[in-house]
Design an enzyme around this catalytic site. Structure first.
Site, PDB file in Angstrom:
ATOM      1  NE  ARG A 142      -3.762   0.111   2.615  1.00  0.00           N
ATOM      2  CZ  ARG A 142      -5.022  -0.247   2.440  1.00  0.00           C
ATOM      3  NH1 ARG A 142      -5.332  -1.517   2.351  1.00  0.00           N
ATOM      4  NH2 ARG A 142      -5.978   0.644   2.369  1.00  0.00           N
ATOM      5  CE1 TYR A 145      -4.314   7.304  -2.901  1.00  0.00           C
ATOM      6  CE2 TYR A 145      -4.766   6.407  -0.724  1.00  0.00           C
ATOM      7  CZ  TYR A 145      -5.090   7.283  -1.750  1.00  0.00           C
ATOM      8  OH  TYR A 145      -6.172   8.133  -1.631  1.00  0.00           O
ATOM      9  CD  GLU A 147       5.481   6.308   3.323  1.00  0.00           C
ATOM     10  OE1 GLU A 147       5.361   7.539   3.456  1.00  0.00           O
ATOM     11  OE2 GLU A 147       5.827   5.559   4.273  1.00  0.00           O
ATOM     12  CE  LYS A 149      -3.675  10.943  -2.590  1.00  0.00           C
ATOM     13  NZ  LYS A 149      -4.290  12.064  -3.301  1.00  0.00           N
ATOM     14  N   GLY A 207     -14.530  -9.190   9.203  1.00  0.00           N
ATOM     15  CA  GLY A 207     -15.470  -8.066   9.047  1.00  0.00           C
ATOM     16  C   GLY A 207     -15.519  -7.162  10.264  1.00  0.00           C
ATOM     17  CD  GLN A 209     -12.351  -5.668   8.013  1.00  0.00           C
ATOM     18  OE1 GLN A 209     -12.648  -6.461   8.901  1.00  0.00           O
ATOM     19  NE2 GLN A 209     -12.316  -6.029   6.745  1.00  0.00           N
ATOM     20  NE  ARG A 211     -11.431   0.660   5.887  1.00  0.00           N
ATOM     21  CZ  ARG A 211     -10.725  -0.218   6.608  1.00  0.00           C
ATOM     22  NH1 ARG A 211     -10.898  -0.299   7.904  1.00  0.00           N
ATOM     23  NH2 ARG A 211      -9.847  -1.011   6.017  1.00  0.00           N
ATOM     24  N   PRO A 272      -6.054  -1.382   7.225  1.00  0.00           N
ATOM     25  CG  PRO A 272      -6.323   0.869   6.724  1.00  0.00           C
ATOM     26  CD  PRO A 272      -6.327  -0.481   6.098  1.00  0.00           C
ATOM     27  NE  ARG A 275      -7.547   4.749   8.142  1.00  0.00           N
ATOM     28  CZ  ARG A 275      -7.177   4.353   6.944  1.00  0.00           C
ATOM     29  NH1 ARG A 275      -8.049   4.245   5.991  1.00  0.00           N
ATOM     30  NH2 ARG A 275      -5.923   4.090   6.706  1.00  0.00           N
TER      31      ARG A 275
HETATM   32  N1  LIG Z   1     -12.979   8.600  -2.482  1.00  0.00           N
HETATM   33  C1  LIG Z   1     -12.413   8.485  -1.296  1.00  0.00           C
HETATM   34  O1  LIG Z   1     -12.962   7.830  -0.393  1.00  0.00           O
HETATM   35  C2  LIG Z   1     -11.082   9.150  -1.019  1.00  0.00           C
HETATM   36  C3  LIG Z   1     -10.530   8.999   0.255  1.00  0.00           C
HETATM   37  C4  LIG Z   1      -9.320   9.612   0.526  1.00  0.00           C
HETATM   38  C5  LIG Z   1      -8.699  10.395  -0.424  1.00  0.00           C
HETATM   39  N2  LIG Z   1      -9.252  10.540  -1.648  1.00  0.00           N
HETATM   40  C6  LIG Z   1      -8.524  11.342  -2.644  1.00  0.00           C
HETATM   41  O2  LIG Z   1      -9.409  12.181  -3.355  1.00  0.00           O
HETATM   42  C7  LIG Z   1      -8.988  12.311  -4.712  1.00  0.00           C
HETATM   43  C8  LIG Z   1     -10.122  11.906  -5.647  1.00  0.00           C
HETATM   44  O3  LIG Z   1     -10.465  10.543  -5.400  1.00  0.00           O
HETATM   45  P1  LIG Z   1     -11.671   9.816  -6.141  1.00  0.00           P
HETATM   46  O4  LIG Z   1     -12.284   8.900  -5.166  1.00  0.00           O
HETATM   47  O5  LIG Z   1     -12.490  10.812  -6.832  1.00  0.00           O
HETATM   48  O6  LIG Z   1     -10.858   8.922  -7.182  1.00  0.00           O
HETATM   49  P2  LIG Z   1     -11.088   8.749  -8.755  1.00  0.00           P
HETATM   50  O7  LIG Z   1     -10.192   7.640  -9.188  1.00  0.00           O
HETATM   51  O8  LIG Z   1     -12.529   8.640  -9.062  1.00  0.00           O
HETATM   52  O9  LIG Z   1     -10.554  10.127  -9.322  1.00  0.00           O
HETATM   53  C9  LIG Z   1      -9.185  10.398  -9.516  1.00  0.00           C
HETATM   54  C10 LIG Z   1      -9.036  11.012 -10.895  1.00  0.00           C
HETATM   55  O10 LIG Z   1      -7.659  11.333 -11.122  1.00  0.00           O
HETATM   56  C11 LIG Z   1      -7.350  11.016 -12.475  1.00  0.00           C
HETATM   57  N3  LIG Z   1      -5.893  10.848 -12.548  1.00  0.00           N
HETATM   58  C12 LIG Z   1      -5.124   9.922 -11.912  1.00  0.00           C
HETATM   59  N4  LIG Z   1      -3.826  10.120 -12.226  1.00  0.00           N
HETATM   60  C13 LIG Z   1      -3.787  11.194 -13.053  1.00  0.00           C
HETATM   61  C14 LIG Z   1      -2.744  11.899 -13.700  1.00  0.00           C
HETATM   62  N5  LIG Z   1      -1.449  11.530 -13.558  1.00  0.00           N
HETATM   63  N6  LIG Z   1      -3.045  12.966 -14.493  1.00  0.00           N
HETATM   64  C15 LIG Z   1      -4.343  13.363 -14.635  1.00  0.00           C
HETATM   65  N7  LIG Z   1      -5.372  12.731 -14.044  1.00  0.00           N
HETATM   66  C16 LIG Z   1      -5.098  11.671 -13.260  1.00  0.00           C
HETATM   67  C17 LIG Z   1      -8.147   9.749 -12.751  1.00  0.00           C
HETATM   68  O11 LIG Z   1      -8.346   9.500 -14.125  1.00  0.00           O
HETATM   69  C18 LIG Z   1      -9.449  10.057 -12.018  1.00  0.00           C
HETATM   70  O12 LIG Z   1     -10.374  10.698 -12.867  1.00  0.00           O
HETATM   71  C19 LIG Z   1      -7.744  11.439  -4.864  1.00  0.00           C
HETATM   72  O13 LIG Z   1      -6.598  12.242  -4.745  1.00  0.00           O
HETATM   73  C20 LIG Z   1      -7.845  10.478  -3.695  1.00  0.00           C
HETATM   74  O14 LIG Z   1      -6.570  10.041  -3.279  1.00  0.00           O
HETATM   75  C21 LIG Z   1     -10.434   9.929  -1.983  1.00  0.00           C
END
Ligand SMILES: NC(=O)c1ccc[n+]([C@@H]2O[C@H](COP(=O)([O-])OP(=O)(O)OC[C@H]3O[C@@H](n4cnc5c(N)ncnc54)[C@H](O)[C@@H]3O)[C@@H](O)[C@H]2O)c1
Length: 313
Positions: A142, A145, A147, A149, A207, A209, A211, A272, A275
């Site tokens: 994992r 992702y 690291e 972030k 189950g 864990q 969230r 995890p 959460r």
């Molecule tokens: N959904 C959740 O529960 C959640 C939780 C924690 C953090 N996040 C963060 O929120 C953000 C959005 O998440 P999401 O759930 O909408 O995910 P998602 O996968 O639906 O959206 C991410 C978007 O980023 C685009 N993308 C990825 N790499 C790219 C790049 N190099 N250049 C251009 N576009 C790129 C993808 O095509 C996608 O459309 C992310 O940064 C994610 O880490 C989401």
């Protein structure tokens, strides 16, 4: 405002576009469509104040400015996808974040980084508060992702310290709602998909864990408030109502297809155990808290998926 959004064709990004357009802003959207889709931009797409560019933000690019705000959401976001594209995941958190920060610096704009509760890893502090530094395995599967972030947060804080950037960092906890990708492997679409197809629901481990699930409309409201705030340190955004994955499986099953069996599979590495966000800081400085309960949010989400799941007859 004129706002640049990366990851705009994704689940959360597309809702953020809709929200800014509804408020009268101009939105310039970037996405390489690795997991996002044009379909998510159905509402925004035809809008006169909306422009979309298909681009990978880890590659060099220049956008005509100036922008008043830059929202950086582009990332692989679900375990299934970041296991499939681990290098791209690290790249979007590092080079991609740097590229978005450079545009922000050029235009002296506001900046929003969408970080994650995964920064806390498998937490030893519960509920998770922003001052907790986390328990992350830096070399596990994992880590690409988590690291990426954590690095993105460090880069954002450094731009703030060195250049005085007006940056904000949201640590997002599990969010759900319409436009999640049905095949992204996250627990909400996975359970709904199985329930709509009449298949057993797959629970990993026993189950137990936990969230906490936040509806996307609430989350987007928190993101907008944070972007406009003066807070420079990370802020948790999520719903503090915690439940076990088994309880959630029962919830989905009862709402969609009562009587389905539940199947147990081995727990993935570094999953995890608990959460739950401590959202005291968001309440205090943003006046924000989630308003949509699980029943209401799941009703809209199931409705959305119902029209997309093709059930074999
Ligand atoms: N959904 C959740 O529960 C959640 C939780 C924690 C953090 N996040 C963060 O929120 C953000 C959005 O998440 P999401 O759930 O909408 O995910 P998602 O996968 O639906 O959206 C991410 C978007 O980023 C685009 N993308 C990825 N790499 C790219 C790049 N190099 N250049 C251009 N576009 C790129 C993808 O095509 C996608 O459309 C992310 O940064 C994610 O880490 C989401």
């Amino acid at each position: 405002m004129r706002i640049l959004i990366s990851g705009a064709a994704g689940f959360i990004g597309s809702h953020l576009c809709d929200r800014f357009l509804a408020e009268g802003h101009e939105v310039v959207a970037l996405d390489n469509l690795i997991t996002g889709s044009y379909a998510n931009l159905d509402t925004a797409g035809g809008h006169p104040r909306f422009r979309f560019y298909e681009h990978d933000i880890t590659q060099p690019f220049d956008m005509d400015g100036p922008f008043d705000a830059v929202c950086h959401l582009a990332s692989l976001a679900s375990p299934k996808f970041y296991y499939a594209y681990p290098i791209a995941t690290l790249e979007s958190g590092s080079t991609g974040t740097r590229n978005m920060l450079e545009i922000t610096r050029r235009d002296n704009a506001r900046f929003l980084l969408t970080s994650t509760s995964e920064c806390y890893g498998d937490p030893e502090v519960h509920p998770q508060v922003e001052t907790y530094w986390g328990n992350v395995n830096p070399v596990g599967p994992r880590s690409c992702y988590d690291e990426s972030k954590r690095y993105a947060e460090a880069m954002t804080m450094t731009y703030h310290r060195v250049y005085g950037l007006k940056s904000t960092i949201a640590r997002i906890f599990n969010t759900y709602g319409p436009r999640m990708a049905l095949d992204d492997g996250r627990v909400v679409p996975a359970f709904i998909d199985q329930a709509l197809r009449g298949e057993p629901l797959t629970v990993y481990g026993d189950g137990s864990q936990t969230r906490s699930f936040c509806y996307v409309r609430d989350l987007v409201d928190g993101l907008v408030r944070l972007l406009m705030s003066e807070e420079r340190y990370p802020v948790n955004l999520g719903n503090p109502a915690e439940m076990t994955i088994l309880e959630f499986a029962h919830h989905v099953r009862d709402a969609v297809n009562p009587g389905l069996p539940i199947q147990f599979q081995p727990l993935p590495q570094d999953d995890p155990k608990r959460r739950r966000p401590d959202i005291g800081k968001a309440r205090r400085i943003l006046g924000w808290e989630p308003l949509v309960g699980l029943d209401e949010g799941m009703r809209d989400t199931v409705e959305y998926f119902r029209s997309r799941v093709v059930v074999a007859t």
